[in-house]
Motif scaffolding. Structure first.
Motif, short mmCIF file in Angstrom:
data_model
loop_
_atom_site.label_atom_id
_atom_site.label_comp_id
_atom_site.label_asym_id
_atom_site.label_seq_id
_atom_site.Cartn_x
_atom_site.Cartn_y
_atom_site.Cartn_z
N GLY A 110 -1.80 6.00 -1.71
CA GLY A 110 -1.34 7.43 -2.02
C GLY A 110 -2.56 8.15 -2.69
O GLY A 110 -3.73 7.76 -2.59
N LEU A 111 -2.38 9.12 -3.26
CA LEU A 111 -3.17 10.09 -4.06
C LEU A 111 -3.34 9.92 -5.53
O LEU A 111 -2.03 10.26 -6.06
CB LEU A 111 -3.22 11.61 -3.76
CG LEU A 111 -4.30 12.74 -4.17
CD1 LEU A 111 -5.58 12.29 -3.40
CD2 LEU A 111 -3.75 13.98 -3.73
N PHE A 112 -4.18 9.92 -6.21
CA PHE A 112 -4.51 9.28 -7.75
C PHE A 112 -5.57 10.23 -8.30
O PHE A 112 -6.51 10.35 -7.64
CB PHE A 112 -4.58 7.78 -7.73
CG PHE A 112 -3.70 6.91 -7.39
CD1 PHE A 112 -2.66 6.57 -8.18
CD2 PHE A 112 -3.58 6.42 -6.02
CE1 PHE A 112 -1.78 5.66 -7.84
CE2 PHE A 112 -2.67 5.58 -5.53
CZ PHE A 112 -1.63 5.19 -6.38
N LEU A 163 -6.77 -0.56 -11.46
CA LEU A 163 -7.80 -0.11 -10.36
C LEU A 163 -7.23 0.52 -9.29
O LEU A 163 -6.00 0.01 -8.62
CB LEU A 163 -8.51 -1.65 -10.06
CG LEU A 163 -9.54 -1.53 -9.14
CD1 LEU A 163 -10.83 -0.53 -9.62
CD2 LEU A 163 -9.98 -2.80 -8.45
N VAL A 164 -7.78 1.51 -8.74
CA VAL A 164 -7.48 2.14 -7.65
C VAL A 164 -8.20 1.76 -6.22
O VAL A 164 -7.78 1.56 -5.14
CB VAL A 164 -7.40 3.60 -7.78
CG1 VAL A 164 -7.05 4.53 -6.59
CG2 VAL A 164 -6.32 4.13 -8.88
N LYS A 165 -9.69 1.80 -6.50
CA LYS A 165 -10.58 1.59 -5.78
C LYS A 165 -11.88 1.15 -6.21
O LYS A 165 -12.28 1.63 -7.42
CB LYS A 165 -10.95 2.87 -4.56
CG LYS A 165 -11.75 2.68 -3.44
CD LYS A 165 -11.86 3.93 -2.74
CE LYS A 165 -12.55 3.93 -1.43
NZ LYS A 165 -12.63 5.13 -0.90
N LEU A 166 -12.47 0.27 -5.36
CA LEU A 166 -13.95 -0.27 -5.73
C LEU A 166 -14.84 -0.30 -4.61
O LEU A 166 -14.46 -0.77 -3.49
CB LEU A 166 -14.01 -1.70 -6.60
CG LEU A 166 -15.23 -2.29 -7.16
CD1 LEU A 166 -14.99 -2.97 -8.30
CD2 LEU A 166 -15.97 -3.04 -5.89
N GLU A 167 -15.89 0.13 -4.66
CA GLU A 167 -17.00 -0.04 -3.69
C GLU A 167 -18.56 -0.34 -4.46
O GLU A 167 -18.71 0.09 -5.32
CB GLU A 167 -17.14 1.53 -3.07
CG GLU A 167 -16.12 1.79 -2.12
CD GLU A 167 -16.24 3.25 -1.40
OE1 GLU A 167 -17.52 3.80 -1.59
OE2 GLU A 167 -15.41 3.57 -0.47
N PHE A 196 -18.97 -4.84 -0.38
CA PHE A 196 -17.63 -4.99 -1.12
C PHE A 196 -16.81 -3.78 -0.97
O PHE A 196 -17.22 -2.83 -1.69
CB PHE A 196 -17.75 -5.75 -2.38
CG PHE A 196 -18.83 -6.84 -2.37
CD1 PHE A 196 -18.51 -8.19 -1.55
CD2 PHE A 196 -20.08 -6.76 -2.94
CE1 PHE A 196 -19.46 -9.02 -1.65
CE2 PHE A 196 -20.91 -7.64 -3.05
CZ PHE A 196 -20.80 -8.85 -2.42
N LYS A 197 -15.59 -3.83 -0.85
CA LYS A 197 -14.56 -2.79 -0.82
C LYS A 197 -13.31 -3.45 -1.28
O LYS A 197 -12.62 -4.24 -0.68
CB LYS A 197 -14.44 -1.93 0.38
CG LYS A 197 -15.57 -1.31 0.77
CD LYS A 197 -15.51 -0.49 2.22
CE LYS A 197 -16.64 0.07 2.56
NZ LYS A 197 -16.67 0.78 4.03
N PHE A 198 -12.72 -2.94 -2.42
CA PHE A 198 -11.29 -3.16 -2.68
C PHE A 198 -10.48 -2.02 -2.84
O PHE A 198 -10.98 -1.04 -3.24
CB PHE A 198 -11.31 -3.72 -4.34
CG PHE A 198 -12.45 -5.04 -4.37
CD1 PHE A 198 -12.61 -5.63 -3.35
CD2 PHE A 198 -12.71 -5.08 -5.71
CE1 PHE A 198 -13.40 -6.68 -3.43
CE2 PHE A 198 -13.60 -6.15 -5.96
CZ PHE A 198 -13.91 -7.06 -4.92
N GLU A 199 -9.48 -1.79 -2.16
CA GLU A 199 -8.47 -0.73 -2.11
C GLU A 199 -7.06 -1.03 -2.55
O GLU A 199 -6.48 -1.92 -1.77
CB GLU A 199 -8.46 0.06 -0.70
CG GLU A 199 -7.74 1.25 -0.65
CD GLU A 199 -8.07 1.97 0.94
OE1 GLU A 199 -7.40 2.77 0.94
OE2 GLU A 199 -8.74 1.35 1.54
N LEU A 200 -6.25 -0.16 -3.28
CA LEU A 200 -5.00 -0.31 -3.51
C LEU A 200 -4.18 -0.05 -2.45
O LEU A 200 -4.22 1.33 -1.68
CB LEU A 200 -4.72 0.68 -4.71
CG LEU A 200 -3.17 0.62 -5.21
CD1 LEU A 200 -2.90 -0.59 -5.86
CD2 LEU A 200 -3.02 1.83 -6.26
N VAL A 201 -3.18 -0.74 -2.04
CA VAL A 201 -2.58 -0.47 -0.95
C VAL A 201 -0.86 -0.24 -1.07
O VAL A 201 -0.20 0.52 -0.43
CB VAL A 201 -2.61 -1.39 0.30
CG1 VAL A 201 -3.92 -1.35 0.78
CG2 VAL A 201 -2.28 -2.88 -0.24
#
Length: 270
Positions: free
Chosen positions: A173-175, A203-207, A220-225
């Protein structure tokens, strides 16, 4: 041993004596200390001739002791555009002096590993790891060796690295999230976005860039789903003592955080 496409990625851990990446059979241990370090304060492991690459640790915001029991967040994580995992972070237990965060890692191949990490409050308003247990598939749970503060999972966000507040869109979603930025000891730029309402770690996102191995440009990419509640402990049986011979024989499960062995997991190009 995990194999993910071409080139192959396998998991290794570092030997305590020299902190250099080694093969699975060379599992070491390290002493636990009660101090707490911020995300950008960890000492860099050496980049060895084998091509070990050390991913960033996933940061955390807020206070674990205030997170409602059973809250969980799912993340999709990609590494070097060659490996993708799905990971659930859940607060599954709370005692008078500590909480337990379970991290369940699932590979596309179906491999599944659960880590139960117990955190106690630290004197500097952070937290420290007091116990680690892991379970691979349906095997019996096993205690993890002690780890130092520079390797413990979910380090606190560093307020000095705040860039600003932004609207960030992810699969969940949008945060409205706080944007933080720092550089690793390797010179890699890491950007991450945190919303403390996203329990349990915010955490919402990491790049992050990857500059440790010149043969790979992807980072590296981490994304909240997804987020939710109602999580219960996945590790329910008593854990046996850590046995390095079992790890050497069966191999170390692929993970992101430093929960087995003294150093963060590395991916080695063969």
């Amino acid at each position: 041993m995990l194999r993910v496409g071409v080139p192959t990625l396998v998991t290794v851990i570092a030997a305590a004596a020299c902190a250099a990446p080694v093969r699975q059979a060379e599992t070491g241990t390290a002493a636990t200390t009660a101090a707490m370090e911020s995300t950008n304060a960890e000492a860099p492991p050496p980049v060895s001739a084998t091509g070990a690459i050390w991913p960033p640790r996933m940061p955390a915001a807020g206070k674990f002791e205030e997170v409602p029991l059973g809250k969980w967040a799912d993340y999709e994580e990609s590494y070097l555009d060659a490996a993708t995992i799905r990971e659930r972070v859940a607060l599954v237990a709370r005692g008078s002096e500590a909480v337990t965060i379970e991290t369940t890692t699932e590979m596309r191949s179906g491999d599944r590993t659960v880590f139960a990490t117990m955190f106690a409050s630290a004197s500097n308003a952070g937290w420290r790891v007091t116990r680690n247990v892991f379970q691979v598939a349906d095997d019996d749970p096993m205690e993890s060796p002690a780890i130092g503060p520079a390797q413990q999972p979910y380090p606190r966000v560093d307020p000095n690295k705040l860039v600003g507040t932004e609207m960030i869109s992810v699969k969940a979603g949008l945060f409205k999230a706080n944007h933080y930025r720092y550089r690793t000891p390797y010179g890699e730029l890491v950007d991450y976005w945190v919303d403390e309402s996203v329990a349990p770690i915010g955490l919402v996102k990491l790049e992050a860039e990857q500059k440790q191995l010149t043969g790979f440009r992807a980072g590296f990419k981490f994304e909240l789903v997804a987020t939710g509640s109602g999580a219960i402990p996945q590790i329910t049986k008593p854990a046996r003592p850590f046995d390095a011979q079992v790890i050497a024989r069966q191999g170390l499960p692929w993970t992101r955080h430093a929960r087995v062995g003294p150093q963060p997991p590395a991916k080695v190009v063969q």
